[in-house]
Motif scaffolding. Structure first.
Motif, PDB file in Angstrom:
ATOM      1  N   THR A  75       0.847  -1.188   0.000  1.00  0.00           N
ATOM      2  CA  THR A  75       0.000   0.000   0.000  1.00  0.00           C
ATOM      3  C   THR A  75       0.884   1.239   0.000  1.00  0.00           C
ATOM      4  O   THR A  75       1.921   1.277   0.667  1.00  0.00           O
ATOM      5  CB  THR A  75      -0.928   0.026   1.226  1.00  0.00           C
ATOM      6  N   LEU A  76       0.458   2.255  -0.736  1.00  0.00           N
ATOM      7  CA  LEU A  76       1.256   3.458  -0.917  1.00  0.00           C
ATOM      8  C   LEU A  76       0.624   4.624  -0.149  1.00  0.00           C
ATOM      9  O   LEU A  76      -0.568   4.918  -0.300  1.00  0.00           O
ATOM     10  CB  LEU A  76       1.324   3.789  -2.407  1.00  0.00           C
ATOM     11  N   TYR A  77       1.444   5.280   0.681  1.00  0.00           N
ATOM     12  CA  TYR A  77       0.998   6.433   1.458  1.00  0.00           C
ATOM     13  C   TYR A  77       1.860   7.648   1.074  1.00  0.00           C
ATOM     14  O   TYR A  77       3.081   7.608   1.225  1.00  0.00           O
ATOM     15  CB  TYR A  77       1.114   6.159   2.954  1.00  0.00           C
ATOM     16  N   PRO A  78       1.243   8.735   0.589  1.00  0.00           N
ATOM     17  CA  PRO A  78       2.013   9.887   0.096  1.00  0.00           C
ATOM     18  C   PRO A  78       2.632  10.700   1.229  1.00  0.00           C
ATOM     19  O   PRO A  78       2.032  10.881   2.294  1.00  0.00           O
ATOM     20  CB  PRO A  78       0.982  10.702  -0.676  1.00  0.00           C
ATOM     21  N   SER A  79       3.800  11.224   0.975  1.00  0.00           N
ATOM     22  CA  SER A  79       4.496  12.042   1.967  1.00  0.00           C
ATOM     23  C   SER A  79       3.679  13.284   2.316  1.00  0.00           C
ATOM     24  O   SER A  79       3.747  13.784   3.444  1.00  0.00           O
ATOM     25  CB  SER A  79       5.876  12.445   1.451  1.00  0.00           C
ATOM     26  N   SER A  80       2.908  13.785   1.349  1.00  0.00           N
ATOM     27  CA  SER A  80       2.118  14.991   1.589  1.00  0.00           C
ATOM     28  C   SER A  80       1.070  14.782   2.669  1.00  0.00           C
ATOM     29  O   SER A  80       0.670  15.735   3.358  1.00  0.00           O
ATOM     30  CB  SER A  80       1.438  15.444   0.292  1.00  0.00           C
ATOM     31  N   GLU A  81       0.603  13.544   2.841  1.00  0.00           N
ATOM     32  CA  GLU A  81      -0.398  13.261   3.864  1.00  0.00           C
ATOM     33  C   GLU A  81       0.242  12.839   5.183  1.00  0.00           C
ATOM     34  O   GLU A  81      -0.369  13.001   6.246  1.00  0.00           O
ATOM     35  CB  GLU A  81      -1.374  12.196   3.372  1.00  0.00           C
ATOM     36  N   ILE A  82       1.436  12.281   5.117  1.00  0.00           N
ATOM     37  CA  ILE A  82       2.148  11.955   6.362  1.00  0.00           C
ATOM     38  C   ILE A  82       2.623  13.254   7.006  1.00  0.00           C
ATOM     39  O   ILE A  82       2.496  13.443   8.223  1.00  0.00           O
ATOM     40  CB  ILE A  82       3.315  11.001   6.092  1.00  0.00           C
ATOM     41  N   GLY A  83       3.188  14.136   6.204  1.00  0.00           N
ATOM     42  CA  GLY A  83       3.427  15.494   6.638  1.00  0.00           C
ATOM     43  C   GLY A  83       4.662  15.771   7.464  1.00  0.00           C
ATOM     44  O   GLY A  83       4.913  16.920   7.816  1.00  0.00           O
ATOM     45  N   GLN A  84       5.468  14.780   7.772  1.00  0.00           N
ATOM     46  CA  GLN A  84       6.665  15.051   8.565  1.00  0.00           C
ATOM     47  C   GLN A  84       7.627  13.876   8.503  1.00  0.00           C
ATOM     48  O   GLN A  84       7.252  12.760   8.139  1.00  0.00           O
ATOM     49  CB  GLN A  84       6.303  15.312  10.026  1.00  0.00           C
ATOM     50  N   ALA A  85       8.865  14.148   8.857  1.00  0.00           N
ATOM     51  CA  ALA A  85       9.869  13.104   8.997  1.00  0.00           C
ATOM     52  C   ALA A  85       9.838  12.584  10.431  1.00  0.00           C
ATOM     53  O   ALA A  85       9.267  13.216  11.317  1.00  0.00           O
ATOM     54  CB  ALA A  85      11.251  13.659   8.662  1.00  0.00           C
ATOM     55  N   GLY A  86      10.459  11.432  10.643  1.00  0.00           N
ATOM     56  CA  GLY A  86      10.531  10.905  11.993  1.00  0.00           C
ATOM     57  C   GLY A  86      10.819   9.421  11.999  1.00  0.00           C
ATOM     58  O   GLY A  86      10.877   8.776  10.954  1.00  0.00           O
ATOM     59  N   THR A  87      10.980   8.881  13.190  1.00  0.00           N
ATOM     60  CA  THR A  87      11.203   7.449  13.358  1.00  0.00           C
ATOM     61  C   THR A  87       9.869   6.779  13.630  1.00  0.00           C
ATOM     62  O   THR A  87       9.228   7.038  14.652  1.00  0.00           O
ATOM     63  CB  THR A  87      12.158   7.185  14.534  1.00  0.00           C
ATOM     64  N   ILE A  88       9.417   5.933  12.704  1.00  0.00           N
ATOM     65  CA  ILE A  88       8.142   5.228  12.877  1.00  0.00           C
ATOM     66  C   ILE A  88       8.382   4.040  13.805  1.00  0.00           C
ATOM     67  O   ILE A  88       9.167   3.140  13.494  1.00  0.00           O
ATOM     68  CB  ILE A  88       7.582   4.765  11.522  1.00  0.00           C
ATOM     69  N   THR A  89       7.707   4.028  14.939  1.00  0.00           N
ATOM     70  CA  THR A  89       7.909   2.975  15.938  1.00  0.00           C
ATOM     71  C   THR A  89       6.754   1.988  15.994  1.00  0.00           C
ATOM     72  O   THR A  89       6.894   0.897  16.566  1.00  0.00           O
ATOM     73  CB  THR A  89       8.107   3.581  17.330  1.00  0.00           C
TER      74      THR A  89
END
Length: 222
Positions: free
Chosen positions: A49-63
């Motif tokens: 599944t593809l999730y766009p960076s524009s909707e995630i909206g930030q960088a970070g460590t996904i835990t």
């Protein structure tokens, strides 16, 4: 005593920043289906599944990540072996034959006999947190192997063109492996306009360095 109280106040002030984490939900769709985010109708599935960076909206460590089961119930749930992979990609849609190369995938979670569909948000805490730059789109791949299936278990999704690419098999365990020509669609996959709503948990904020303790000047000798 005054030095102790001052130090205690500093710790109280800094503590919230050390514990803060960000929760991001991508997808507001209210429709539901049994074919996201993994193949609930099939014993073995591989779904990207593809999730766009524009909707995630930030960088970070996904835990951790979660998917929304709209009807959690003991009547529908089952157990499965689950693997979750992630990758940053530049592509903006998923069509037949466009699975992210296996060499680019990072295994972030692996669990056996995981209870599926017993909670409203099915959460997978990553054993290998993923460093997301925020500059590219995020591909989330879920591999599921199970002797159980559920036609009635539903998961919330948002309608987005060419956002899901899947392979599956009823009887062949190859259906849960990276598509290699032995699963339902011969390795090319089948694209759907469905994107499972996802909750991403970004890691704890950086813990600030402890402030240096003030030092009293030396007292002159009597």
């Amino acid at each position: 005593m005054r030095k102790f109280l001052a130090s205690l106040m500093l710790l109280v002030l800094f503590a919230p920043f050390a514990l803060r984490a960000d929760e991001i939900i991508v997808g507001t769709g209210t429709e539901s289906a049994n074919m996201v985010p993994f193949g609930n109708c099939y014993n073995y599935s591989w779904m990207e599944t593809l999730y766009p960076s524009s909707e995630i909206g930030q960088a970070g460590t996904i835990t951790a990540l979660s998917f929304n089961c709209v009807n959690p119930s003991a009547d529908y749930n089952y157990t499965a072996d689950i693997k979750v992979y992630m990758a940053e990609v530049s592509k903006t849609e998923l069509t037949q034959g466009t699975f992210t190369p296996e060499a680019d995938l990072e295994l972030v979670y692996e669990g056996t006999n995981v209870a599926i569909g017993d909670e409203a948000w099915e959460t997978f805490t990553l054993s290998n947190p993923f460093e997301y730059s925020g500059e590219n789109n995020l591909a989330v791949i879920v591999s599921k192997s199970s002797n159980g299936t559920s036609m009635n278990m539903k998961w919330a999704y948002t309608t987005v063109p060419y956002s899901l690419l899947l392979e599956f098999s009823d009887a062949n365990p190859e259906g849960a492996l990276y598509p290699n020509g032995l699963s339902q669609f011969g390795g090319d996959g089948y694209a759907l306009n469905r994107r499972a709503n996802i909750k991403l948990i970004m890691g704890e904020g950086t813990t600030p360095e402890e402030p240096e303790q003030p030092v009293d000047p030396e007292q002159p000798e009597d």
